[in-house]
Scaffold this active site. Structure first.
Site, PDB file in Angstrom:
ATOM      1  N   ASP A  34      17.042  12.610  14.630  1.00  0.00           N
ATOM      2  CA  ASP A  34      17.123  12.525  13.166  1.00  0.00           C
ATOM      3  C   ASP A  34      16.186  11.438  12.633  1.00  0.00           C
ATOM      4  O   ASP A  34      16.087  10.362  13.233  1.00  0.00           O
ATOM      5  CB  ASP A  34      18.534  12.149  12.708  1.00  0.00           C
ATOM      6  CG  ASP A  34      19.590  13.209  13.037  1.00  0.00           C
ATOM      7  OD1 ASP A  34      19.351  14.042  13.922  1.00  0.00           O
ATOM      8  OD2 ASP A  34      20.654  13.167  12.400  1.00  0.00           O
ATOM      9  N   ASP A  77      15.042  17.181  14.593  1.00  0.00           N
ATOM     10  CA  ASP A  77      16.387  17.346  14.019  1.00  0.00           C
ATOM     11  C   ASP A  77      16.275  17.071  12.524  1.00  0.00           C
ATOM     12  O   ASP A  77      15.179  17.167  11.973  1.00  0.00           O
ATOM     13  CB  ASP A  77      17.392  16.430  14.744  1.00  0.00           C
ATOM     14  CG  ASP A  77      18.812  16.986  14.694  1.00  0.00           C
ATOM     15  OD1 ASP A  77      19.277  17.309  13.583  1.00  0.00           O
ATOM     16  OD2 ASP A  77      19.463  17.094  15.751  1.00  0.00           O
ATOM     17  N   ASP A  78      17.381  16.698  11.871  1.00  0.00           N
ATOM     18  CA  ASP A  78      17.301  16.493  10.428  1.00  0.00           C
ATOM     19  C   ASP A  78      16.249  15.455  10.058  1.00  0.00           C
ATOM     20  O   ASP A  78      16.170  14.385  10.671  1.00  0.00           O
ATOM     21  CB  ASP A  78      18.659  16.020   9.878  1.00  0.00           C
ATOM     22  CG  ASP A  78      19.703  17.130   9.889  1.00  0.00           C
ATOM     23  OD1 ASP A  78      19.338  18.296   9.652  1.00  0.00           O
ATOM     24  OD2 ASP A  78      20.874  16.827  10.145  1.00  0.00           O
ATOM     25  N   HIS A  89      14.751  19.846  11.164  1.00  0.00           N
ATOM     26  CA  HIS A  89      15.792  20.685  10.582  1.00  0.00           C
ATOM     27  C   HIS A  89      15.938  20.469   9.078  1.00  0.00           C
ATOM     28  O   HIS A  89      17.003  20.742   8.515  1.00  0.00           O
ATOM     29  CB  HIS A  89      17.134  20.414  11.280  1.00  0.00           C
ATOM     30  CG  HIS A  89      17.152  20.801  12.721  1.00  0.00           C
ATOM     31  ND1 HIS A  89      18.237  20.593  13.542  1.00  0.00           N
ATOM     32  CD2 HIS A  89      16.212  21.394  13.502  1.00  0.00           C
ATOM     33  CE1 HIS A  89      17.970  21.028  14.767  1.00  0.00           C
ATOM     34  NE2 HIS A  89      16.732  21.511  14.771  1.00  0.00           N
ATOM     35  N   ARG A  92      19.839  22.000   3.501  1.00  0.00           N
ATOM     36  CA  ARG A  92      21.212  22.393   3.899  1.00  0.00           C
ATOM     37  C   ARG A  92      22.270  21.524   3.265  1.00  0.00           C
ATOM     38  O   ARG A  92      22.073  20.329   3.073  1.00  0.00           O
ATOM     39  CB  ARG A  92      21.386  22.242   5.426  1.00  0.00           C
ATOM     40  CG  ARG A  92      20.875  23.405   6.224  1.00  0.00           C
ATOM     41  CD  ARG A  92      21.328  23.329   7.669  1.00  0.00           C
ATOM     42  NE  ARG A  92      20.731  22.232   8.416  1.00  0.00           N
ATOM     43  CZ  ARG A  92      21.037  21.932   9.680  1.00  0.00           C
ATOM     44  NH1 ARG A  92      21.969  22.641  10.328  1.00  0.00           N
ATOM     45  NH2 ARG A  92      20.437  20.933  10.298  1.00  0.00           N
ATOM     46  N   LYS A 113      25.918  21.018   4.859  1.00  0.00           N
ATOM     47  CA  LYS A 113      26.704  21.452   6.011  1.00  0.00           C
ATOM     48  C   LYS A 113      28.015  20.675   6.053  1.00  0.00           C
ATOM     49  O   LYS A 113      28.027  19.456   6.171  1.00  0.00           O
ATOM     50  CB  LYS A 113      25.925  21.340   7.317  1.00  0.00           C
ATOM     51  CG  LYS A 113      25.086  20.088   7.481  1.00  0.00           C
ATOM     52  CD  LYS A 113      24.397  20.054   8.850  1.00  0.00           C
ATOM     53  CE  LYS A 113      23.479  18.867   9.012  1.00  0.00           C
ATOM     54  NZ  LYS A 113      23.002  18.616  10.357  1.00  0.00           N
TER      55      LYS A 113
END
Ligand SMILES: *[C@@H]1O[C@H](CO)[C@@H](O)[C@H](O)[C@H]1NC(C)=O
Ligand SMILES: *[C@@H]1O[C@H](CO)[C@@H](O)[C@H](O)[C@H]1NC(C)=O
Length: 378
Positions: free
Chosen positions: A196, A216-217, A238, A269, A271
């Protein structure tokens, strides 16, 4: 011969003299000494042991040895600057490996590097197993933690073992700008994982003009309010996420503006963990973002996390406004991807999507519960 009485009188005078106000030269001398002490050089872990009297900290190039971590806890309002690269030897220490914990800090990395030597750890398993990476005891602790509050700018975070920067600031507002997180070397062999860029559990935070290359994020906002994410460039990862939202966590008042996201699994997103309770998300506004090369979902709003688009929970509502307004957010997805997916178990209000323009892929999938989605193309 002086009498005993006159001796005592002299002694008394001496005491008076000592307690008289200090003269100019004494004041100047003590000021100079204070100023000298206030500038501190950090050239080793030991030299950072007590920075509480330092109003200016200069971090020179050095390597933090295995088994050690570094904390920069300077005086309130301190300037902290780097004059060389900081490198972290491979370690099994729990993260964060470096913590900035200074109130009203003015940190300027001078575009030097904080090098986590990620390649020594990367095994494709991230924080799920394999090689021990400096993170485990505090989730998202990662390589760097920002505590205190203030301004953090102009540094390159290179090759974090797992999560790169954890933002846990409090006590005032924080601006993070011109920071690059470069974990692109972890693309090779798909070895970098859970890398991240920014994990935020904090309020009154602006992240501006940063670059994140990772797996990742780019940004994950786990809790907090009054947060702006603007003018970022994210690739390889992501996308920009609210969440994942766990039990007891809320996120509200987030504006995500003018970011560019390319070559990523997701674009934007929300989530929410399927099992989350006593939690929620509200007041999220997206404006004028540019998103392309998305492999799975251009926009995904899910209450079924860790599923992408599964059976949603109901314990952490997503409530209006959730909006795409104030400038078109353009989203272009790859041929097998969805433009937009929503799986709501507990959503409500009118969601103004008039500023969403998403194209490509296999179309959309919407289970909106009580939310009403208005406008937009997807
Ligand atoms: C220094 O000395 C001068 C002359 O005696 C005086 O006018 C001035 O107020 C002093 N300054 C300080 C800071 O004590
Ligand atoms: C740390 O430094 C400050 C002044 O710079 C001093 O007052 C304090 O006692 C020091 N603390 C320790 C634990 O040495």
């Amino acid at each position: 011969m002086p009498t005993l009485t006159s001796l005592l009188q002299l002694a008394a005078l001496a005491v008076v003299a000592v307690s008289l106000p200090t003269d100019n030269s004494t004041i100047l001398a003590s000021r100079t000494e204070t100023a000298k002490r206030a500038t501190c050089t950090v050239s080793s872990v030991a030299s950072a042991a007590n920075l509480s009297g330092c109003s200016a900290v200069v971090i020179t190039a050095f390597t933090v040895p295995s088994g050690q971590t570094l904390t920069i806890a300077a005086a309130s309002g301190a300037t902290v600057t780097m004059t060389g690269d900081l490198t972290f030897a491979k370690t099994t220490s729990a993260g964060p490996l470096i913590t900035f914990d200074t109130k009203n800090i003015v940190f300027n990395g001078g575009n030097h590097k904080i090098n986590g030597n990620g390649a020594m750890y990367w095994d494709g398993q991230g924080t799920n197993g394999g090689v021990t990476k400096p993170h485990p005891f505090v989730k998202y602790a990662g390589l760097i933690k920002f505590k205190g509050f203030g301004t953090f700018q102009s540094v390159t975070v290179l090759n974090s073992p797992a999560h790169a920067i954890s933002v846990g600031t409090s006590g005032g507002s924080t601006t993070i700008q011109g920071i690059t997180v470069d974990n692109s070397a972890g693309d090779s062999g798909a070895l970098g994982h859970n890398t991240d860029g920014f994990d935020i559990s904090a309020s009154s935070v602006t992240v501006s003009k940063c670059v994140v290359k990772n797996q990742d994020d780019c940004v994950a906002i786990n809790s907090g309010s009054s947060i702006a994410i603007q003018d970022l460039t994210c690739s390889g990862g992501h996308g920009i996420s609210i969440g994942s939202i766990a039990t007891g966590k809320t996120v509200s008042g987030v504006k995500i503006s003018r970011n560019t996201i390319t070559n990523s699994m997701y674009g934007l997103r929300i989530k929410v963990n399927a099992d989350a309770t006593n939690a929620g998300v509200s007041n999220i506004v997206y404006e004028a973002n540019t998103i392309s090369g998305i492999a799975k979902y251009g926009v995904l709003i899910s209450q079924s996390y860790p599923s992408d688009n599964g059976t949603p929970g109901t314990g952490a509502p997503i409530t209006a406004p959730i909006a795409f307004t104030g400038g078109t957010t353009n989203v272009a997805v790859s041929s097998s991807a969805h433009t937009l997916a929503i799986d709501c178990g507990a959503c409500s209000g009118t969601w103004d999507f008039s500023g969403l323009h998403a194209t490509g892929g296999v179309g959309h999938s919407i289970v909106a519960n009580k939310a009403v989605i208005s406008g937009g193309t997807y």
